[in-house]
Design a protein around this motif. Structure first.
Motif, short mmCIF file in Angstrom:
data_model
loop_
_atom_site.label_atom_id
_atom_site.label_comp_id
_atom_site.label_asym_id
_atom_site.label_seq_id
_atom_site.Cartn_x
_atom_site.Cartn_y
_atom_site.Cartn_z
N UNK A 194 -27.31 10.70 -15.76
CA UNK A 194 -25.87 10.47 -15.93
C UNK A 194 -25.43 11.11 -17.23
N UNK A 195 -24.22 11.63 -17.20
CA UNK A 195 -23.67 12.29 -18.38
C UNK A 195 -22.32 11.66 -18.65
N UNK A 196 -21.96 11.56 -19.92
CA UNK A 196 -20.61 11.11 -20.22
C UNK A 196 -19.69 12.31 -20.11
N UNK A 201 -20.20 -5.51 -22.90
CA UNK A 201 -19.14 -4.64 -22.39
C UNK A 201 -19.70 -3.66 -21.36
N UNK A 202 -20.88 -3.13 -21.64
CA UNK A 202 -21.45 -2.15 -20.70
C UNK A 202 -21.76 -2.80 -19.35
N UNK A 232 -30.25 11.05 -10.63
CA UNK A 232 -30.62 10.00 -11.58
C UNK A 232 -30.00 10.20 -12.95
N UNK A 287 -17.10 -1.64 -11.90
CA UNK A 287 -16.95 -0.39 -11.17
C UNK A 287 -18.03 0.57 -11.63
N UNK A 304 -11.18 -5.69 -15.57
CA UNK A 304 -11.02 -5.71 -17.02
C UNK A 304 -9.54 -5.55 -17.39
N UNK A 314 -19.07 3.38 -10.51
CA UNK A 314 -18.75 4.80 -10.56
C UNK A 314 -18.09 5.16 -11.89
N UNK A 315 -17.17 4.31 -12.32
CA UNK A 315 -16.47 4.57 -13.58
C UNK A 315 -17.44 4.46 -14.75
N UNK A 328 -20.58 5.10 -14.75
CA UNK A 328 -21.42 6.30 -14.78
C UNK A 328 -20.65 7.51 -15.28
N UNK A 329 -19.35 7.54 -14.96
CA UNK A 329 -18.51 8.65 -15.44
C UNK A 329 -18.52 8.69 -16.96
N UNK A 330 -18.58 7.52 -17.58
CA UNK A 330 -18.57 7.48 -19.04
C UNK A 330 -19.97 7.38 -19.63
N UNK A 331 -20.96 7.75 -18.83
CA UNK A 331 -22.29 7.92 -19.38
C UNK A 331 -23.21 6.72 -19.31
N UNK A 332 -22.82 5.68 -18.62
CA UNK A 332 -23.74 4.55 -18.48
C UNK A 332 -24.66 4.81 -17.29
N UNK A 333 -25.91 4.41 -17.43
CA UNK A 333 -26.85 4.65 -16.35
C UNK A 333 -27.12 3.34 -15.60
N UNK A 345 -20.34 -5.40 -18.13
CA UNK A 345 -19.06 -5.73 -17.49
C UNK A 345 -18.49 -4.50 -16.80
N UNK A 346 -18.57 -3.36 -17.46
CA UNK A 346 -18.03 -2.13 -16.86
C UNK A 346 -18.80 -1.79 -15.59
N UNK A 405 -34.18 3.55 -8.19
CA UNK A 405 -34.57 4.92 -7.86
C UNK A 405 -34.52 5.23 -6.38
N UNK A 408 -11.64 -0.10 -14.13
CA UNK A 408 -12.40 -1.30 -13.81
C UNK A 408 -11.36 -2.39 -13.62
#
Ligand SMILES: Nc1ncnc2c1ncn2[C@@H]1O[C@H](COP(=O)(O)OP(=O)(O)OP(=O)(O)O)[C@@H](O)[C@H]1O
Ligand SMILES: [Mg+2]
Lengths: 344, 500
Positions: free
Chosen positions: B330-332, A214-215, B328, A222, B351, A224-225, A227-232, A217-218, A133, B348
């Protein structure tokens, strides 16, 4: 594929050879017969049932602390907090024993272990949330928090938790039989080792199979990538920091319960840092951490014995450990630089 | 008598495992010459130059410098031997200022040099010559990609290199910046530097090359002096056949249905803020967003993709709000999104290709990679099409294709494409445009950020102009738009003044 295997065999044998040569040099500096000393080291590590039990007793906290560093390490975090988390687990685990000393083992052990894990987890959660945070570097906070818990243990065992019957000795009451982790008869191999091995195997699957693997590893590859796909990222930081803390917390209560039998100021002889180094040497891979922790555990146990019987200075154990880590870090890089064709 | 080559490749090969990236290459570089290297994506151009720069050693053959076998063992060594290289992806420290970055890379920098130290002002001499518009005290993070490229080039010039290697420098520059760079390259060549210029753009070759080397599948198939061969001959040598640029955007639907809607977006980032941006894109429509780099298009893209939070405003796609309210959350992103600089922002690298194509699935809890990855790799000509290869080993152009394959590979409600053809060869550009227009045809709302005005005029239904964080105009592309008109809007010059 063959190439990779040949490389790792070369690296491992070169590391062992270099460590051997450095040990020879070290004992010669001390004025001791080097080969005899190395022979004694081997005997004290693995020579008989007793030595093996000693080695495994040292392996257990190192293994758990290494796993504790590996869990956040997989996300690219550098947590050096296992030492403090170990003490935190020791405190919260002991609290259960002191609060309800009369519990039967069937209740006591799960309650004690859970409480220790929660204490350690809390001690990972705090730097985790600071990182997630407020972007405060987790290496610094975990390092500083280490000092805090060690002092907390002192405050407790010199103060409110001190056993009045122990005269001047700063320690809690001896744990009741129900609060002692079961061990193999006449040895110091206790339930903690089993927990460590089970956790290493479970973590191996957690980190290599399944959705979380997998999450992680992503995000590690990277952020930024991811987070782009919704991981926090923040959520994962907090989760993995707490998870690592929980494992170190178990190491803490295991030492207190199975080895020392009571909470006292020196529970750990730097297991947290040793575990951290083991984890980094093993590249945070649980199945590699297992043998490496065993190796380092053997070295620690044997140099303890050597100090007792061969009258080498007390610092030898730490010096030998330091040499091992330095060699293990330097040799692969050295081999790589010797071979211009080596690919990254 | 022939002048002696400053650097010479003799039967040089480089293998990565089974893959032969450079195959028996012979090439000479001369003092004061600009050598352009052309070739399709993955032909081995970057690898060939990395061999000279010492990033990898050759597997076979040797490289001579001044007639002596090269003893360069790594980039640092190359620099002290007067060889400098600007890579496709950069190595600047974003948190430091331009000047600090230059100082760090400058061999003469004393370690105690401070920001106020007057003695180090000559470190800025090349910057002032090449890019006077860049403020040396601004943070690199706040520069556009094109500006960063120029700073990289200054770093190399500061080591007084005798050989300067530029790997696709113009792919991130605006046409005006590119013209400026061409002039500058001619200038340093005139001072005796040997310049190697890797490019996919024939305008670069026409503007400043002396020699043209063409690579194909790791081999140098042709070296000619400029003017010796026609451009279509060169294209044929590069691609195996002559590729004609054809572009036809899909016909607009009769009744446009609004699909992607930007409503009064305001956002702040260091050095840039967006002010009240509103724009709507209908289903099946291709809207181009043109602007000089660094005028807010990168920030706008990140806002639409839900990466950067807004201070106010909405982005609505099919009734769903896409913007992030705070750091804080995040959205897909439900968009097909191609960010700029895919190596940093879209893949990535650790990978595999298959995993990178399946990031949506994996990030949402799936365990296995998608079943159609192999077909996607083939359809988008990702080379080599090996799904278990690690993404970091792809060439720059093939990595860009990989991202397009993921984003254009299945039908999307909307597409946000930032410079989607950056670093691609001619036939790959064709493929990407075809796929992007196919998405529009299938009903997607396409927002296409580009600096290439010719491409925008050829392919967009409408063109919006962004300047200093504001959309200053939205023009219907009815055949009356010209480069000059758009250029004037982009720079804020009055067209009448321009004509007068
Ligand atoms: N480190 C590496 N490991 C394995 N393969 C590699 C590595 N680097 C490059 N390659 C492969 O070598 C080939 C040539 O790559 P290179 O980067 O030289 O292409 P390029 O001509 O520069 O293409 P582009 O125009 O796309 O930048 C490619 O097939 C690439 O996948
Ligand atoms: Mg390249």
């Amino acid at each position: 594929m063959m190439q990779v295997n040949r490389d790792s065999i070369l690296v491992v044998s070169a590391t062992i050879l270099a460590f051997f040569l450095l040990m020879v040099g070290f004992f010669m500096l001390l004025g001791k017969p080097p080969f005899e000393m190395i022979g004694m080291l081997l005997t004290y590590a693995l020579g008989d049932g007793y030595s093996i039990s000693q080695t495994l007793a040292k392996t257990t906290p190192i293994l758990l602390c290494a796993l504790a560093a590996a869990v956040p390490g997989r996300l690219g975090l550098i947590s050096v907090g296992a030492e403090g988390q170990l003490y935190a687990g020791a405190i919260t685990g002991t609290a259960v024993v002191l609060a309800a000393p009369g519990l039967p083992a069937a209740l006591m052990l799960p309650a004690m272990l859970t409480s220790a894990a929660l204490g350690g987890a809390f001690y990972g959660y705090v730097p985790g949330i600071l990182r997630a945070r407020l972007h405060i570097n987790e290496t610094i906070t975990t390092l500083l928090l280490n000092y805090v818990t060690v002092l907390w243990v002192n405050a407790l065992v010199f103060g409110p938790w001190k056993d009045p019957a122990s005269q001047g000795w700063p320690a809690t009451i001896s744990f009741p039989q129900a609060a002692i982790l079961p061990a193999l008869p006449a040895s110091r191999i206790h339930l903690g080792l089993l927990i460590g091995i089970a956790l290493a195997i479970a973590l191996h699957f957690f980190f290599t199979r399944g959705a979380s693997a997998q999450k992680i590893r992503i995000l590690a590859g990277n952020r930024k990538v991811g987070e782009m796909f919704g991981l926090n990222f923040g959520t994962w930081v907090i989760m993995l920091m707490a998870m690592g803390g929980a494992i170190a917390g178990i190491a803490g209560i295991a030492e207190v319960s199975a080895i020392q039998g009571r909470l006292q100021p020196t529970i750990s002889i730097g297991y947290g840092l040793t575990g951290f180094l083991v984890s980094w040497l093993s590249r945070h891979q649980p199945l590699i951490i297992l043998p490496v922790a065993f190796l380092v555990g053997g070295l620690v146990a044997a140099s303890d014995a050597l100090q007792l019987f061969a009258k080498v200075p007390a610092a030898s154990a730490i010096i030998l450990q330091g040499l091992l880590f330095a060699v293990a870090l330097a040799v692969p890089g050295f081999i790589k630089s010797m071979r211009p064709g080596y690919e990254r | 008598m022939m002048p002696k080559a400053i650097a010479c490749f003799e039967n040089v090969s480089r293998r990565f495992g089974d893959l032969v990236a450079v195959n028996d290459a012979n090439l000479e570089l001369f003092q004061g010459d600009v050598t352009a290297i052309l070739g399709e994506n993955g032909a081995g151009k970057s690898t060939l130059m990395k061999l000279l720069y010492g990033v990898y050693p050759p597997s076979n053959g040797r490289i001579l410098i001044d007639g002596e076998p090269s003893a360069i063992t790594g980039p640092a060594d190359a620099m002290s031997n007067g060889v400098g290289m600007v890579f496709q992806n950069f190595s600047l420290f974003p948190a430091l200022t331009v000047r600090e970055n230059l100082l760090l890379a400058w061999p003469k920098t004393p370690f105690w040099a401070s920001e106020r130290n007057k003695g180090t002002s000559e470190v800025l001499a090349n910057l002032t010559r090449l890019a006077p518009h860049i403020n040396p005290h601004s943070k690199v993070a706040n520069l556009s990609v094109g500006e960063q490229q120029l700073v990289e080039l200054c770093k190399v010039l500061n080591i007084s290199a005798r050989i300067v290697i530029l790997d696709e420098p113009t792919s991130v520059l605006t046409p005006a910046e590119a013209r400026h760079l061409h002039g500058f390259i001619r200038q340093i060549a005139g001072e005796g530097v040997s310049v190697v210029f890797i490019t996919h753009k024939l305008v670069d070759v026409e503007a400043c090359a002396d020699k043209i080397a063409i690579m194909r599948q790791g081999k140098i198939v042709d070296v000619s002096i400029r003017g010796q061969r026609s451009m279509s001959e060169i294209v044929t040598l590069m691609m195996g056949s002559d590729v004609k640029r054809t572009m036809s955007p899909p016909a607009l639907p009769k009744k446009p249905v609004e699909r992607l809607f930007l409503n009064k977006i305001c956002a702040d980032a260091p050095g840039m803020s967006l002010k009240n941006i509103s724009l709507s894109v209908a289903s099946g429509e291709v809207v181009g967003l043109a602007g000089v780099a660094g005028n807010g298009q990168a920030l706008l893209a990140e806002v639409i993709a839900g990466i950067h939070p807004v201070t106010s405003g909405d982005v609505v796609l099919d009734g769903q709000n896409l913007v992030r309210r705070n750091q804080m959350e995040t959205l897909a992103t439900p968009l097909g999104y191609i960010p700029e600089q895919p190596r940093e922002n879209a893949v990535v690298e650790s990978m595999t290709l298959a995993q990178n194509l399946s990031l949506r699935t994996l990030a949402s809890g799936g365990i296995d990679v998608n079943s159609d990855v192999q077909a996607l790799l083939t359809r988008f000509h990702v080379n080599p099409p090996e799904k278990d290869r690690q993404a970091s080993t792809l060439s720059g152009g093939n990595l860009q294709k990989l991202v397009s394959a993921r984003e254009f590979g299945s039908p999307r409600a909307a597409i946000l494409a930032c410079y989607p053809t950056m670093g691609l060869d001619l036939s790959a550009i064709q493929t990407i445009y075809l796929e992007m227009f196919a998405q529009a045809e299938a009903g997607a709302a396409v927002l296409w950020i580009s600096e290439d005005l010719d491409d925008l005029i050829a392919g967009a239904h409408r063109i919006a102009i962004i300047r200093e964080g504001q959309v200053v105009a939205v023009k219907i592309n009815d055949g009356s738009l010209t480069r000059d008109k758009l250029g004037a809007l982009m720079t804020g010059m009055n067209l009448d003044e321009l004509v007068a």
